[in-house]
Motif scaffolding. Structure first.
Motif, mmCIF file in Angstrom:
data_model
loop_
_atom_site.group_PDB
_atom_site.id
_atom_site.type_symbol
_atom_site.label_atom_id
_atom_site.label_comp_id
_atom_site.label_asym_id
_atom_site.label_seq_id
_atom_site.Cartn_x
_atom_site.Cartn_y
_atom_site.Cartn_z
ATOM 1 N N LEU B 144 0.585 -1.017 0.388
ATOM 2 C CA LEU B 144 0.086 -0.119 0.030
ATOM 3 C C LEU B 144 0.656 0.944 0.395
ATOM 4 O O LEU B 144 0.468 2.923 -0.682
ATOM 5 N N ILE B 148 0.128 5.491 -2.196
ATOM 6 C CA ILE B 148 0.281 5.775 -1.568
ATOM 7 C C ILE B 148 1.406 6.727 -1.614
ATOM 8 O O ILE B 148 0.688 8.454 -2.211
ATOM 9 N N ILE B 153 1.245 11.586 -1.030
ATOM 10 C CA ILE B 153 0.698 11.744 0.319
ATOM 11 C C ILE B 153 1.722 11.391 1.139
ATOM 12 O O ILE B 153 2.284 9.842 1.301
ATOM 13 N N PRO B 157 -3.408 10.857 8.080
ATOM 14 C CA PRO B 157 -3.393 10.060 8.559
ATOM 15 C C PRO B 157 -4.127 8.568 8.151
ATOM 16 O O PRO B 157 -3.579 7.623 8.632
ATOM 17 N N VAL B 158 -3.732 9.120 6.628
ATOM 18 C CA VAL B 158 -4.158 7.778 5.861
ATOM 19 C C VAL B 158 -2.054 7.050 5.612
ATOM 20 O O VAL B 158 -2.625 5.940 6.199
ATOM 21 N N ALA B 161 -2.147 5.534 9.191
ATOM 22 C CA ALA B 161 -3.139 4.084 9.998
ATOM 23 C C ALA B 161 -2.293 3.349 8.912
ATOM 24 O O ALA B 161 -2.495 1.812 9.416
ATOM 25 N N THR B 162 -1.584 3.569 7.701
ATOM 26 C CA THR B 162 -1.131 2.160 7.342
ATOM 27 C C THR B 162 0.474 1.647 7.347
ATOM 28 O O THR B 162 0.824 0.549 7.889
ATOM 29 N N HIS B 165 -0.501 -0.016 10.455
ATOM 30 C CA HIS B 165 -1.311 -1.444 9.741
ATOM 31 C C HIS B 165 -0.347 -2.925 9.675
ATOM 32 O O HIS B 165 -0.412 -3.343 10.036
ATOM 33 N N TYR B 166 0.694 -2.401 8.937
ATOM 34 C CA TYR B 166 1.650 -2.665 8.804
ATOM 35 C C TYR B 166 2.707 -2.739 9.951
ATOM 36 O O TYR B 166 3.194 -4.273 10.223
#
Lengths: 253, 253
Positions: B144, B148, B153, B157-158, B161-162, B165-166
């Motif tokens: 991802l 991104i 980006i 926040p995106v 969060a990623t 996530h990882y």
């Protein structure tokens, strides 16, 4: 009746699912150009070139109709595909707009169209919506949803942050899910808008179009499905077995 | 001395930036296969096929050396490229591991390798790290991050969060940024780990390798750069003008 379904990758299986559920054909031949996916960030000329190459593949199968499940192909290559085919070629954009109209939405409704850069950049949805009297249009490329779905993220913080990133402060009355991947996160999208927006799904829209406009009737038997991919057909078959399990309700794949 | 730099898309410009900053060649020929990007989710066989096609392009330019900036190519196609070339072909994986070793990291250090599915799935970094005495390895596909970065980006926040996530609950001593896109979010990655992890960047690693192992010396003049893409070369040039502006400090592009 034999239908070809063309997609840039595996996403078009969401359209196949709708076709299977409604039993619209005797046989469906699916081709996903997995070796060159995604088309969404690519140029019009590249998309046309790849689409015409894929169409040659379908000519081997003597299809009666070709459905381009991919919105990016429908947006950029539909005329070229039509002028090179002896069978009808149906894209997803016109059906999507007609499905919206069939929901009886007021012309003043705010319509949010989401899709890849190629689909949104083409302006095709926007143009057709205006021709049907909808002038309150928001069009937004939301390309991150594609890899998020491909990572099999259907809920949780990454998706929520991305929904917020794209949709912050929007309040549309209806949303056209202008990419084959988006139906797989339609629940999260609906939730984000408190289930207050009408969602238009290309698969359902195309079924409506095939039934109403082309008079194609449901078969009693679930259509047979043949799957092809430009790379890793085994992966496509695995994903199909997972996504389409309810449509088949058996282990036919 | 003329170097070819091959990448699946625009990401390899992060490697070009390092080459320019260190003035390692007289001329750099860059080719990005933007019409078929990304390679990261694709099969070994497809990556080999595309890489060999790209190599034919470089043969037109009589390059003295070919650098495969793309980790997915370096992981899967380096032997095939070498056996089809009369010039040296340098990947980014060996330089990355050597750069790590040059940082003097203890063999017990925990090394986190991140990259595309193709790079991580190949096991090449893992194998080479073990051969160099590092056995505490975490390898994680983080696909991802690529889209991104392509959405520009680099914080917020995106991305947060990623990262979560990882990387949730990981505490590596060093991180190999095994994809050309990742240097563009290296600050966010470093921050996530409280600046406590050593970061290895393919561009810097390859400069180190070219200088130390191949004895290539810095030129006084900034190398000239020619950019080619399999689609939309204008977009590649625009991104290069932006990413490489500090390396050139002029409007040479």
């Amino acid at each position: 009746m034999r239908a070809g379904v063309f997609d840039s990758g595996v996403g078009g299986l969401t359209v196949v699912k709708s076709l299977l559920e409604h039993g619209l054909f005797d046989e469906i031949i699916y081709f996903g150009d997995t070796a060159r996916v995604p088309y969404g960030p690519k140029d019009k000329n590249t998309i046309i070139r790849y689409s015409l190459e894929a169409q040659e593949f379908f000519k081997n199968f003597d299809v009666d109709i070709l459905i381009t499940a991919c919105n990016s192909v429908s947006a950029h290559a539909i005329e070229e595909l039509r002028s090179n085919a002896s069978f009808p070629v149906i894209g997803v954009i016109e059906p999507g707009v007609l499905a919206l109209q069939n929901r009886g939405l007021d012309p003043k409704s705010q319509i949010l169209v989401i899709g890849t850069q190629a689909t949104i950049g083409s302006g095709k949805y926007q143009k057709l919506l205006r021709e049907h009297g909808y002038n309150n249009i928001l069009a937004k490329a939301t390309p991150l949803f594609v890899p998020i779905v491909e990572e099999e993220i259907f809920e949780g913080p990454v998706l929520e942050a991305t929904l917020q990133h794209y949709f912050d402060s929007l309040h549309p009355d209806a949303i056209i899910l202008g990419c084959t991947h988006f139906p797989l996160i339609q629940d999260a999208i609906a939730d984000y808008f408190n289930n207050e927006a009408v969602l238009i799904h290309s698969g359902e829209a195309i079924v409506e179009h095939l039934q109403k406009e082309l008079g194609i009737k449901a078969r009693k038997k679930t259509p047979s499905l043949k799957l092809f991919a430009s790379e890793n057909p085994e992966k496509l078959k695995k994903i199909a077995a997972h996504w389409l399990r309810d449509a088949f309700k058996t282990n036919e794949l």
